[in-house]
Design a protein around this motif. Structure first.
Motif, PDB file in Angstrom:
ATOM      1  N   ILE A 136     -11.104  -3.493   3.259  1.00 51.56           N
ATOM      2  CA  ILE A 136      -9.528  -4.045   4.278  1.00 51.56           C
ATOM      3  C   ILE A 136      -8.670  -4.648   3.462  1.00 51.56           C
ATOM      4  O   ILE A 136      -7.634  -4.445   2.915  1.00 51.56           O
ATOM      5  CB  ILE A 136     -10.131  -5.706   5.134  1.00 51.56           C
ATOM      6  N   ARG A 137      -9.043  -3.965   2.302  1.00 51.16           N
ATOM      7  CA  ARG A 137      -7.914  -4.824   0.955  1.00 51.16           C
ATOM      8  C   ARG A 137      -7.452  -3.410   0.734  1.00 51.16           C
ATOM      9  O   ARG A 137      -5.990  -3.018   0.304  1.00 51.16           O
ATOM     10  CB  ARG A 137      -9.010  -4.817  -0.136  1.00 51.16           C
ATOM     11  N   GLY A 138      -8.006  -2.177   0.211  1.00 51.18           N
ATOM     12  CA  GLY A 138      -7.269  -0.846   0.122  1.00 51.18           C
ATOM     13  C   GLY A 138      -6.815   0.295   1.059  1.00 51.18           C
ATOM     14  O   GLY A 138      -5.997   1.007   0.814  1.00 51.18           O
ATOM     15  N   GLY A 139      -7.307  -0.694   2.422  1.00 53.04           N
ATOM     16  CA  GLY A 139      -6.483   0.085   2.928  1.00 53.04           C
ATOM     17  C   GLY A 139      -7.560   2.189   3.535  1.00 53.04           C
ATOM     18  O   GLY A 139      -8.524   2.173   3.572  1.00 53.04           O
ATOM     19  N   LEU A 140      -6.456   2.696   3.628  1.00 53.43           N
ATOM     20  CA  LEU A 140      -6.483   4.140   4.083  1.00 53.43           C
ATOM     21  C   LEU A 140      -7.212   5.056   2.221  1.00 53.43           C
ATOM     22  O   LEU A 140      -8.224   5.925   2.699  1.00 53.43           O
ATOM     23  CB  LEU A 140      -5.252   4.759   4.228  1.00 53.43           C
ATOM     24  N   ALA A 153      -4.722  -0.332  12.854  1.00 54.09           N
ATOM     25  CA  ALA A 153      -3.888  -1.156  12.355  1.00 54.09           C
ATOM     26  C   ALA A 153      -2.648  -0.841  12.290  1.00 54.09           C
ATOM     27  O   ALA A 153      -1.753  -0.881  11.776  1.00 54.09           O
ATOM     28  CB  ALA A 153      -4.429  -2.087  10.602  1.00 54.09           C
ATOM     29  N   THR A 154      -2.363   1.114  11.708  1.00 54.68           N
ATOM     30  CA  THR A 154      -1.358   1.516  10.876  1.00 54.68           C
ATOM     31  C   THR A 154      -0.744   1.956  12.398  1.00 54.68           C
ATOM     32  O   THR A 154       0.614   1.378  12.348  1.00 54.68           O
ATOM     33  CB  THR A 154      -1.667   3.143  10.722  1.00 54.68           C
ATOM     34  N   ILE A 155      -0.696   2.021  13.971  1.00 51.27           N
ATOM     35  CA  ILE A 155      -0.447   2.084  14.924  1.00 51.27           C
ATOM     36  C   ILE A 155       0.114   0.529  14.361  1.00 51.27           C
ATOM     37  O   ILE A 155       1.348   0.735  15.735  1.00 51.27           O
ATOM     38  CB  ILE A 155      -1.930   2.706  15.974  1.00 51.27           C
ATOM     39  N   PHE A 215      -0.294  -7.739   5.266  1.00 50.20           N
ATOM     40  CA  PHE A 215      -1.037  -8.640   5.778  1.00 50.20           C
ATOM     41  C   PHE A 215      -0.898  -9.012   7.266  1.00 50.20           C
ATOM     42  O   PHE A 215      -2.276  -8.595   7.703  1.00 50.20           O
ATOM     43  CB  PHE A 215       0.153  -9.915   5.358  1.00 50.20           C
ATOM     44  N   VAL A 216       0.129  -8.314   7.887  1.00 50.10           N
ATOM     45  CA  VAL A 216      -0.190  -7.835   8.904  1.00 50.10           C
ATOM     46  C   VAL A 216      -1.214  -6.605   9.705  1.00 50.10           C
ATOM     47  O   VAL A 216      -1.997  -6.624  10.660  1.00 50.10           O
ATOM     48  CB  VAL A 216       1.629  -7.151  10.107  1.00 50.10           C
ATOM     49  N   GLY A 217      -1.094  -5.544   8.808  1.00 52.46           N
ATOM     50  CA  GLY A 217      -2.353  -4.704   9.144  1.00 52.46           C
ATOM     51  C   GLY A 217      -4.147  -5.204   8.522  1.00 52.46           C
ATOM     52  O   GLY A 217      -3.915  -4.915   9.529  1.00 52.46           O
ATOM     53  N   ARG A 218      -3.724  -5.932   7.922  1.00 53.02           N
ATOM     54  CA  ARG A 218      -5.117  -6.507   7.995  1.00 53.02           C
ATOM     55  C   ARG A 218      -5.097  -7.670   8.667  1.00 53.02           C
ATOM     56  O   ARG A 218      -6.505  -7.439   9.224  1.00 53.02           O
ATOM     57  CB  ARG A 218      -5.299  -7.238   6.117  1.00 53.02           C
ATOM     58  N   ALA A 219      -4.717  -8.065   8.733  1.00 49.68           N
ATOM     59  CA  ALA A 219      -4.895  -8.676  10.194  1.00 49.68           C
ATOM     60  C   ALA A 219      -5.191  -8.266  12.198  1.00 49.68           C
ATOM     61  O   ALA A 219      -6.451  -8.686  12.214  1.00 49.68           O
ATOM     62  CB  ALA A 219      -3.498 -10.117  10.704  1.00 49.68           C
TER      63      ALA A 219
END
Length: 526
Positions: A174-178, A353-355, A380-384
């Motif tokens: 969740i912190r670093g994403g892809l 989260a990306t889409i 932030f929205v992506g993490r949520a």
């Protein structure tokens, strides 16, 4: 099966190391500022080839595939390996012809490509479709079937396993994403391949009775020769699953092109490449790994036919072969199984989260003007969105997937209703400029309606042949509708004229190697 103390220690070391590595690669670079959407969703568009190739496989292979394909090896034999070997050939096509267009046009999601090619309506429609599919079909199946595998091996409560797998997959990326997903996937894939090779070596050694693995393999092929045919004949009991030449020239191509070429959570790794050459080297790496996968996944299931001929269900083959492992090695292979589950789950969460963030929220929300503040907000929205997605999957896994006795088959059947239409939409969008939104929507609707009709009216038609037939009809109708309707002005902003399909020597040599190996494999086991 019971885990010894050393096995539990091995698994604990895996959890600590993979979480620590994910946090290390997720850290913000000094002086670079907070992550923006490119950093979080596309790993700063800086992924090296080895991370791309490993991450493609890690996203693809999960518990349901390991256990399910091993079970299919037990029931059907080597023929099930076509799913892996034909995928290797599909990857070459994706790398040669699809990626140059996507990267030239700076595509970051598949719905975005559809908007730039056809118009905004189809972007929103397909984004909603993929979100529903990923959350309520794919993500639920990964963690549910993964929890079954963990419960069988470790003996813990399945609901607890479900929560722990989902929570760990969420937290470590969740912190670093892809970037966190892709750069740790090289460890996940190494562990997965190593664990599978250990089981394969142990089972072949047991069959060899001290004379070596080669002797063991010879004894296996001699004892059950019917399990070593790649192309099944119509009289075979499993012809409905793998209908002969359709695996080479029929419906399997439709499924593979859709999955490897137009599936966000797969193609996203290649879209995050440093450049097209790096993406194509990653594709070649993944293709060679796909050639190896049947040895890791299918062979233990085939060996179980001789070593454990009285299993109640084929899907018990892989766990049964794991039970042969001594303490320590069992922990390593169990960690590999968890790695497969966690890597696929994390990949799916990140793509959801990306889409949601880029194709729906950013597109349809107002708020801050473009800038650093807007970028931080979207991250932030992506993490949520990632948190909400995994919570929904955990809560709905049991009622949606757990109630089905044939969960994996149902999922394949369900997605197969949409696959022909999706393949038509993208192929025409990539390679035929006359295609328009009306034709694309016709293909999507035709795919669902005809798939349902053929399944109902022609129940003896193999699933794979049905996909091929629906694809051809949907393609014909999409072309017809596109020819008789006008395209809206300025809807197509995809540049294909300046795209170069030339490839480097490394890609060409690798592609030839993959093709020659495939010819040898099918020539030997036809």
């Amino acid at each position: 099966m019971q885990l010894a103390t050393i096995d539990i220690m091995v698994v604990a070391v895996y959890f600590v190391c993979i979480f620590g590595l994910a946090q290390y690669v997720s850290r913000d670079k000094v002086g670079a500022g907070p992550k923006n959407t490119t950093d979080y969703f596309l790993a700063s568009k800086n992924l090296p080839w080895w991370a791309i190739g490993a991450s493609l496989i890690a996203a693809n292979i999960s518990a349901e595939q390991i256990v399910g394909m091993s079970g299919s090896g037990y029931a059907i034999g080597l023929a099930i390996a076509s799913y892996e070997w034909m995928a290797a050939l599909t990857l070459l096509i994706v790398g040669k012809f699809f990626l140059p267009i996507f990267l030239k046009n700076e595509i970051y999601t598949m719905p975005q490509f559809l908007e730039r090619r056809y118009g905004p309506s189809i972007r929103t429609l397909m984004a909603l479709f993929w979100l529903a599919l990923y959350v309520f079909v794919n993500l639920t199946s990964i963690i549910w079937l993964g929890s079954i595998a963990v419960t069988k091996v470790a003996g813990i409560n399945q609901d607890l396993a479900l929560v722990l797998l989902g929570a760990f997959a969420l937290l470590y990326q969740i912190r670093g994403g892809l970037k966190a997903v892709a750069l740790t996937d090289i460890v996940q894939v190494t562990l997965l391949v190593l664990g599978g090779l250990i089981i394969a070596a142990l089972t072949l050694g047991k069959l060899g009775q001290g004379a070596g693995m080669i002797v063991g393999f010879h004894r296996l092929t001699t004892a059950i020769p019917d399990h070593f045919h790649m192309i099944l004949k119509p009289g075979n009991a499993h012809y409905m699953d793998l209908p002969g030449l359709s695996v080479l020239i029929g419906g399997m191509w439709i499924a593979n092109l859709s999955y490897w070429g137009f599936n966000q959570y797969i193609i996203q790794r290649a879209l995050a490449a440093k450049n097209i050459a790096e993406a194509q080297k990653g594709i070649i790496f993944a293709a060679f790994l796909k050639l190896l996968m049947p040895l890791v996944i299918v062979l233990p299931g085939i060996a179980a036919v001789v070593l454990a001929p009285d299993l109640a269900k084929p899907d018990e083959a892989y766990p049964t072969m794991m039970a042969l492992l001594p303490s320590g090695l069992l922990g390593l292979v169990f960690a590999a199984l968890i790695a497969a589950i966690v890597a696929s789950t994390a990949s799916k969460i990140n793509s959801i989260a990306t889409i949601f963030t880029l194709d729906l929220y950013a597109k349809h929300s107002g708020g801050k003007e473009p800038g650093e503040g807007r970028e931080r907000h979207l991250v932030f929205v992506g993490r949520a969105a990632a948190v909400v997605a995994i919570l929904l999957a955990i809560m709905t896994a049991r009622p949606l997937v757990g109630s089905s006795e044939q969960a994996f088959q149902f999922i394949q059947e369900f997605t197969g209703f949409f696959t022909p239409g999706i393949t038509v939409i993208f192929l025409l969008g990539l390679f035929w400029k006359r295609a328009n939104e009306a034709g694309a929507l016709t293909a999507a609707g035709t795919s669902v309606i005809l798939s349902w009709a053929f399944k109902t009216l022609l129940p003896t038609l193999p699933f794979m042949d049905r996909m091929g037939l629906v694809f051809l009809i949907a393609l014909g109708l999409a072309v017809l509708i596109s020819l008789i309707t006008r395209s809206r002005a300025d809807t197509d902003t995809i540049d294909t004229k300046s795209v170069s399909y030339g490839t480097q020597t490394s890609f060409n040599v690798g592609a030839i190697g993959v093709i020659l190996i495939l010819i040898a494999l099918y020539g030997t086991w036809w």
